[in-house]
Motif scaffolding. Sequence first.
Motif: not given
Length: 224
Positions: A152-155, A157-165, A173-179
Amino acid sequence: GRPADLAGRRLVISAGGTREAIDPVRFIGNRSSGLQGYALARTAVARGAEVTLVAANVALPDPAGVKVVRVTSALELRDAVLEAVEDADAVVMAAAVADFRPSARSGSKIKKTADEPDAIHLVKNPDILAELGERRRAGLKPYPRVIAGFAAETDDVLANGRAKLTRKGCDLLVVNQVGDDLAFGTPDNAAVVLLAEGEQVDIPRGPKEALADVVWDLVAARLA
Ligand code: C5P
């Protein structure tokens, strides 16, 4: 419905959110309801899988045909997941795991004081998803063949998700925007699935079961 394309597959799913005890009545927790993890469990069973669901503080009844292991803290969740993946084909970490826990749990209820309270000192929890990725990289059993996570990312989303994967060494990695109103405690979700090879699959807003079925399509393809 979908074919029984997960027949005979052993899957481990984590769901819910961990609680890290401060004292006998208080904890540090998060807003995860467990709905997405439970949707993953139901859809996997419908497609023929054998499912172990490691549920952290979920107020939902056990789904039919699923082995449910209930846990509270991140350390308990880690033990349960490591035990469950011993003979598993894939793991999907949908639980929101606390990154930190209080360094000590007070044995008695912390009293209200006239002055400012003591600070709560935090220590790092193990990153279970990263640990599974590292075990697989090192060939250190147990680890499942397919490893998936949620973020779950607030900003960004894609760049943070890719780095996390990449950092966690998972396959998807399933990334979704929260907030906003999405995700927490609602029956709907919208997300992007990032794949280790660089592709991404956009999942429009819809029931958590629909997102779950896309995750299983991708997992089934990797297991085939
Ligand atoms: O780092 P972040 O919490 O955003 O990563 C989310 C993913 O990592 C989820 O799949 C979650 O279950 C997993 N995770 C974990 N152990 C932690 C923190 C997160 O397995 N301590």
